[in-house]
Design a protein around this motif. Structure first.
Motif, PDB file in Angstrom:
ATOM      1  N   TYR A 143       0.776  -1.193  -0.046  1.00 36.75           N
ATOM      2  CA  TYR A 143      -0.012  -0.081   0.018  1.00 36.75           C
ATOM      3  C   TYR A 143       0.671   1.053  -0.047  1.00 36.75           C
ATOM      4  CZ  TYR A 143      -3.353   3.283   2.182  1.00 36.75           C
ATOM      5  OH  TYR A 143      -4.062   4.354   2.505  1.00 36.75           O
ATOM      6  N   ASN A 144       1.877   1.187   0.876  1.00 44.62           N
ATOM      7  CA  ASN A 144       2.868   2.612   0.865  1.00 44.62           C
ATOM      8  C   ASN A 144       3.558   2.565  -0.488  1.00 44.62           C
ATOM      9  OD1 ASN A 144       1.822   3.285   3.504  1.00 44.62           O
ATOM     10  ND2 ASN A 144       3.345   2.132   4.355  1.00 44.62           N
TER      11      ASN A 144
ATOM     12  N   GLY B 116       2.719   1.726  -3.185  1.00 39.93           N
ATOM     13  CA  GLY B 116       1.852   2.607  -4.330  1.00 39.93           C
ATOM     14  C   GLY B 116       1.815   4.013  -3.921  1.00 39.93           C
ATOM     15  N   ARG B 117       1.552   4.336  -2.554  1.00 44.14           N
ATOM     16  CA  ARG B 117       1.166   5.616  -2.472  1.00 44.14           C
ATOM     17  C   ARG B 117       2.553   6.670  -2.543  1.00 44.14           C
ATOM     18  NH1 ARG B 117      -0.317   7.693   2.586  1.00 44.14           N
ATOM     19  NH2 ARG B 117       0.675   6.074   3.627  1.00 44.14           N
ATOM     20  N   ARG B 118       3.622   6.091  -2.140  1.00 43.14           N
ATOM     21  CA  ARG B 118       5.061   6.963  -2.159  1.00 43.14           C
ATOM     22  C   ARG B 118       5.544   7.375  -3.629  1.00 43.14           C
ATOM     23  NH1 ARG B 118       9.989   4.748  -2.644  1.00 43.14           N
ATOM     24  NH2 ARG B 118      10.833   5.508  -0.564  1.00 43.14           N
ATOM     25  N   ASN B 119       5.072   6.188  -4.433  1.00 42.06           N
ATOM     26  CA  ASN B 119       5.564   6.760  -5.820  1.00 42.06           C
ATOM     27  C   ASN B 119       4.480   7.264  -6.690  1.00 42.06           C
ATOM     28  OD1 ASN B 119       8.120   5.312  -5.737  1.00 42.06           O
ATOM     29  ND2 ASN B 119       7.257   3.663  -5.642  1.00 42.06           N
ATOM     30  N   SER B 120       3.201   7.728  -6.250  1.00 41.63           N
ATOM     31  CA  SER B 120       2.264   8.339  -6.854  1.00 41.63           C
ATOM     32  C   SER B 120       1.757   9.700  -5.961  1.00 41.63           C
ATOM     33  CB  SER B 120       1.312   7.481  -7.435  1.00 41.63           C
ATOM     34  OG  SER B 120       0.545   7.209  -6.087  1.00 41.63           O
TER      35      SER B 120
ATOM     36  N   SER C 205       9.665  14.181 -11.271  1.00 43.05           N
ATOM     37  CA  SER C 205       8.778  13.145 -11.691  1.00 43.05           C
ATOM     38  C   SER C 205       9.476  11.683 -11.603  1.00 43.05           C
ATOM     39  CB  SER C 205       7.943  13.035 -13.166  1.00 43.05           C
ATOM     40  OG  SER C 205       8.905  14.011 -13.802  1.00 43.05           O
ATOM     41  N   ARG C 206      11.089  11.742 -11.637  1.00 42.81           N
ATOM     42  CA  ARG C 206      11.613  10.688 -11.401  1.00 42.81           C
ATOM     43  C   ARG C 206      11.129   9.767 -10.290  1.00 42.81           C
ATOM     44  NH1 ARG C 206      17.553  12.363 -11.085  1.00 42.81           N
ATOM     45  NH2 ARG C 206      16.630  14.210 -10.223  1.00 42.81           N
ATOM     46  N   PHE C 207      10.666  10.630  -8.886  1.00 43.62           N
ATOM     47  CA  PHE C 207      10.523  10.157  -7.658  1.00 43.62           C
ATOM     48  C   PHE C 207       8.893   9.714  -7.622  1.00 43.62           C
ATOM     49  CE2 PHE C 207      14.479  12.420  -7.792  1.00 43.62           C
ATOM     50  CZ  PHE C 207      15.233  11.663  -7.056  1.00 43.62           C
TER      51      PHE C 207
ATOM     52  N   ARG D 286       9.954   8.682   2.701  1.00 49.19           N
ATOM     53  CA  ARG D 286      10.562   7.754   3.683  1.00 49.19           C
ATOM     54  C   ARG D 286       9.549   7.512   5.006  1.00 49.19           C
ATOM     55  NH1 ARG D 286      16.494   8.985   4.732  1.00 49.19           N
ATOM     56  NH2 ARG D 286      16.278   7.697   6.561  1.00 49.19           N
ATOM     57  N   LYS D 287       9.068   8.712   5.207  1.00 50.01           N
ATOM     58  CA  LYS D 287       7.888   8.864   6.269  1.00 50.01           C
ATOM     59  C   LYS D 287       6.605   7.907   6.004  1.00 50.01           C
ATOM     60  CE  LYS D 287       4.966  11.846   8.872  1.00 50.01           C
ATOM     61  NZ  LYS D 287       4.991  13.279   9.471  1.00 50.01           N
TER      62      LYS D 287
END
Lengths: 292, 626
Positions: free
Chosen positions: A32-33, A35-39, A65-67, A161-162
């Motif tokens: 889940y994370n 998915g969230r961290r990368n969008s 957008s690389r991140f 990271r958070k």
């Protein structure tokens, strides 16, 4: 985007080598994370100078957008991240809080630069809010005036990271799965000065005190009061310096007035006076040594 | 024997400043007196005849361009308020300075908006921050703070919540002080006392009502019934302060009839961060980094205007050495590079506004990045350069610089600075401009969207005190680098870019031409840098650089910045009050005053054109709101 499933593998359970590119065994939180961290979609929202560096971060050389901060949305309703990029003024904080309330959860706030973190160079100004965190919960602070694009990227990675550390098993980490709709942050009101609805009680008490002509710190005549405290402190310093230095000589009492911050003020003043007294002592010793 | 009045040597509109002042003094001996305070210039006009004489100054004497109008609070120095006006001729030359005084209580000075519409916003600002009323002003309400705010904050006796002392450096910090934070004493940052009968339950935000009040809301039924055919509803559309096309936190309130804009009201102050109040607490040197944050796209230009103003004051004193030639050349180099950044940025974001979303900008930002690398190597910071000093500069060019030369990877390369500059000025920037022109100048969509849109006529542009590309796009060849030259511009060979159409396309063309002229100037600067290699950037040590002795007086220093005329009006108390701080520090911001004609330019156009018109004016909010 090339999906690296190996990154997701989080258990000791062995995945056969030939299936490594097709199967991953992981925890639900991590998936889940991930998915969230990368969008993360930041809100397209610039306040001041920092916004220019934010645009530079979005453009080809630094390219956030690389991140995964791919899409900047102009509407808060499609954004996950509010980058507070610049000085927050009293006039502007009203729409900012409103925008924050319009963002769907989960939502994050990144305070970019000195102004958004704590008022910055303009803090002393009469129209400047000393930091976004006076009104909204801030997740990441990025120092700098303005932060370089590299620094902003670092702050964004810190936010990722958070997110990695949050767990859907823990209700404190993911309050947006609580029952009922989230409580909106109260929107400040522009009265004679900006009024935070959360401070209504304090203001009421102040007004009552003013009616009984009891001067309270924090009222319009504050500067005079500050000066009074400062003047008293000065005379106290003079006394302390004149007095022979030992621990008890500094046990005078500053006027407190029973306000919640008077105690802290008191301690700070004492500490300062002690330092001054030490300094005076050193100076006198030095003078003595030179005299000899 | 009757003495004949001497025949004027020239028509009144071509007199020198002194002759013009003499003319005013002889023609109106009761209303006009010379300002004979030490270090001051110009005349003081009796407030009752101000309007009449302003008409004379504009029509008879030909000073048709009111550059700056600002207030000064002389608390304890005569206890009066003063409005200071700087009027210029649009044909060039220096300023006719005139002032009007009023009491601090019930301060009131007749409005000059009937003569110069450019006074509109500046008078509103003086009302907002100083509490001077302007009878005759049609729309006198607060402009930077909100309606309902308590007090007029720029008055000398108005103190902010975190007030500590009148002037810096604060005793608590220097010399030998300790760190002391004013918010520890005033944790909630409040400095308002609320009346005892305040009804918090019914407390409502009245600031919004004031915004909409003048718009005449409500449907005019008769007007709608009169129309034949289509029946459209009039409605109010609010754009901003959070809007992707308002270039920051600017706000416009439009009334639209169908798709057509019938009126537009700019609302600003969302980034009002009290630059001037802080500037009057600061020492002279403190203010340089603050000027960076005005027009944050071209910080070098802001520095230049400020140091020029202070140097103008310092030159009245004894211990002052004008900057060396190398210093001047370096200043021009930096300023022209900033202008290139500014115009590329302006064109890019204007294209955003008319529909080419973000792709063209990326190409311009790429070029900007190279210039940023250069600034970072020279001044230590990409955007906020804080580079210029009084009589000198922060430092000379470094021998070598590091930059990312190709943007396809992050490899940092090491260059000889002069080689880097030569390549950038002779090849890269011209190539970018060529590319820009190739893709845009004859582009059908750009032409369709911009020709005939947002027209500002020549007379209106002058009357509204428009500046920069907005003024020159309307056919006024007024560029301060030529009209009242400073630095080494007189010896440089360049043309003033001008276009006559006055629409969005003309402004675009002016910017492209100015890009080319900047490159032309930079090409002349390069040999000058080579020739002065090894020369100091400081005339005589660093006398006065860090603790300038600024004598008594006033000065108005102005430069042609990317967005237009950037002026600094500085009043020095000359250390009379034992400090080295400006008594008054005012910024004449082009982005602020250029918005005066926005309403008129937008009326009659479609909603989609409004953002384009705003983009073609090119504002930056740090400067608009200060």
């Amino acid at each position: 985007m090339e999906v690296k499933l190996q990154e997701l593998n989080a258990t000791e359970f062995p995945v056969p080598v030939e299936l490594e590119d097709n199967i991953a065994i992981t925890s639900l939180s991590q998936l889940y994370n991930w998915g969230r961290r990368n969008s993360m979609w930041p809100m397209l929202f610039g306040l001041a100078c920092c916004a220019i560096e934010m645009i530079a971060t979005a453009s080809s050389r630094f390219d956030f957008s690389r991140f995964g901060f791919e899409v900047m949305r102009a509407t808060p309703r499609q954004a996950d991240l509010m980058i507070v990029s610049g000085t927050v003024t009293k006039k502007m904080v009203v729409p900012i809080v409103r925008l924050y309330n319009q963002m769907p959860e989960p939502k994050y706030v990144l305070a970019m630069g000195a102004c958004a973190s704590g008022g910055g160079p303009f803090k002393e100004g009469y129209n400047v809010v000393s930091g976004m965190d006076k009104y909204l919960p801030v997740d990441v602070y990025v120092p700098g005036c303005p932060p370089t694009p590299q620094a902003l990227l670092f702050g964004m990675i810190a936010l990722q990271r958070k997110i990695d550390g949050q767990s859907i098993a823990n209700g404190d980490d993911v309050p947006w799965y609580g029952e009922g709709p989230a409580e909106p942050t109260p929107v400040p009101v522009l009265g004679p000065d900006i009024i935070d609805p959360r401070q209504m009680d304090m203001i009421r008490r102040q007004a009552e005190a003013a009616a009984e002509s009891m001067a309270l710190l924090g009222a319009r005549d504050l500067p005079a009061a500050t000066q009074m405290v400062a003047a008293k402190a000065e005379t106290a310093v003079a006394e302390a310096v004149a007095a022979p230095v030992d621990g008890d000589a500094l046990s005078f009492v500053l006027p407190t007035g029973g306000t919640p911050w008077a105690e802290a003020e008191d301690i700070r003043e004492k500490r300062r006076l002690r330092a001054l007294a030490r300094k005076a002592l050193r100076a006198s010793r030095r003078a003595q040594a030179e005299g000899e | 024997m009757e003495t004949l009045a001497p025949a004027p040597a020239a028509p009144l509109t071509a007199t020198s400043i002194d002759e013009a002042l003499d003319y005013l003094k002889t023609a109106h001996p009761h209303a006009v007196k010379a300002d004979d305070r030490d270090g001051y210039q110009g005349i003081i006009i009796d407030a009752d005849s101000l309007l009449e004489l302003a008409q004379v100054i504009r029509d008879d004497l030909g000073f048709d361009y009111l550059s700056s109008a600002t207030a000064v609070d002389y608390l304890g120095e005569g206890d009066h308020m003063e409005m200071v006006y700087h009027a210029y001729r649009s044909s060039g030359g220096s300023a006719l300075v005139f002032k009007a005084q009023t009491d601090r209580e019930n301060a009131s000075i007749p409005s000059l908006t009937p003569v110069w519409r450019g006074a509109d916003f500046q008078e509103r600002e003086a009302w907002d921050l100083f509490g001077i009323r302007f009878p005759g002003h049609g729309n006198l309400k607060r402009i930077l703070m909100w309606e309902g705010f308590s007090g007029h904050p720029m008055r000398k006796d108005w103190r902010e919540a975190y007030y500590e002392e009148e002037q810096k450096p604060f005793d608590s910090r220097w010399p030998g002080g300790h760190v002391h934070r004013s918010e520890e004493k005033n944790v909630f940052g409040k400095n308002v006392s609320y009346p005892a009968d305040i009804d918090l339950g019914r407390l409502a935000d009245t600031s919004e009502r004031a915004v909409y009040q003048s718009l005449g809301l409500g449907v005019d039924v008769e007007r709608i019934m009169d129309k034949d055919g289509f029946e459209t509803n009039e409605l109010v559309v609010n754009m901003g302060p959070h809007h992707p096309s308002t270039h920051g936190v600017f706000r416009m309130v439009l009334t639209v009839d169908g798709e057509t804009v019938t009126s537009l009201e700019p609302v600003m102050g969302y980034l009002h961060r009290n630059h001037e109040k802080i500037g009057e607490r600061n020492t002279y040197l403190h203010n340089i980094p603050f000027t960076d944050r005005l027009d944050y796209i071209s910080s070098m230009g802001n520095n230049h205007g400020y140091v020029l103003a202070v140097e103008q004051l310092m030159s009245l004193g004894r211990r002052y050495n004008p900057p060396t030639y190398r210093c001047e050349a370096l200043r021009v180099l930096m300023v022209e590079l900033s202008r290139i950044v500014n115009h590329l940025w302006a064109i890019g974001f204007w294209l955003n506004d008319i529909g080419a979303f973000f792709t063209p900008v990326l190409y311009f930002i790429q070029e900007r990045e190279r210039i940023m690398d250069f600034f970072e190597a020279v001044a230590g910071s990409r955007m906020m350069c804080n580079y210029m000093r009084f009589g000198g500069l922060f430092g000379d060019l470094p021998e070598r610089i590091k930059s990312v030369s190709n943007l396809t990877n992050d490899r940092v390369r090491d260059y000889n600075t002069m080689q880097f500059l030569t390549e950038m000025i002779n090849e890269r920037i011209p190539r970018t401009i060529d590319e820009l022109e190739l893709l845009l100048t004859q582009n059908e969509i750009v032409i369709e969207r911009s020709i005939g849109v947002g027209v500002l006529s020549r007379d209106e542009a002058i009357n509204c005190s428009a500046a920069g590309p907005l003024l020159r796009g309307s056919g006024v060849a007024y560029d301060i680098r030529r009209a009242e030259p400073y630095s080494i511009y007189p010896e440089l060979d360049f043309d003033v870019a001008v276009e006559n159409a006055g629409d969005m396309y003309a402004r675009y063309q002016v910017r492209v031409k100015e890009l080319r002229e900047s490159v032309r100037i930079l090409r002349q600067i390069l040999p000058r840098l080579e020739a002065t290699k090894g020369q100091s950037i400081w005339a005589d040590g660093k006398v006065g650089a860090y603790a300038p002795r600024v004598p008594l007086g006033e000065a108005y220093g102005r430069v042609e910045n990317g967005k237009g005329e950037l002026g600094y009006y500085i009043v020095s108390a000359g250390g009379r009050n034992g400090t080295s701080n400006p008594w008054r520090y005012h910024v004449r911001a082009p982005s602020f005053i250029n918005l005066t004609p926005l309403g008129a330019m937008s009326t009659g156009h479609k909603v989609a054109d409004i953002v384009g018109i705003l983009g073609s004016i090119d504002i930056v909010l740090g400067e608009t709101d200060r």
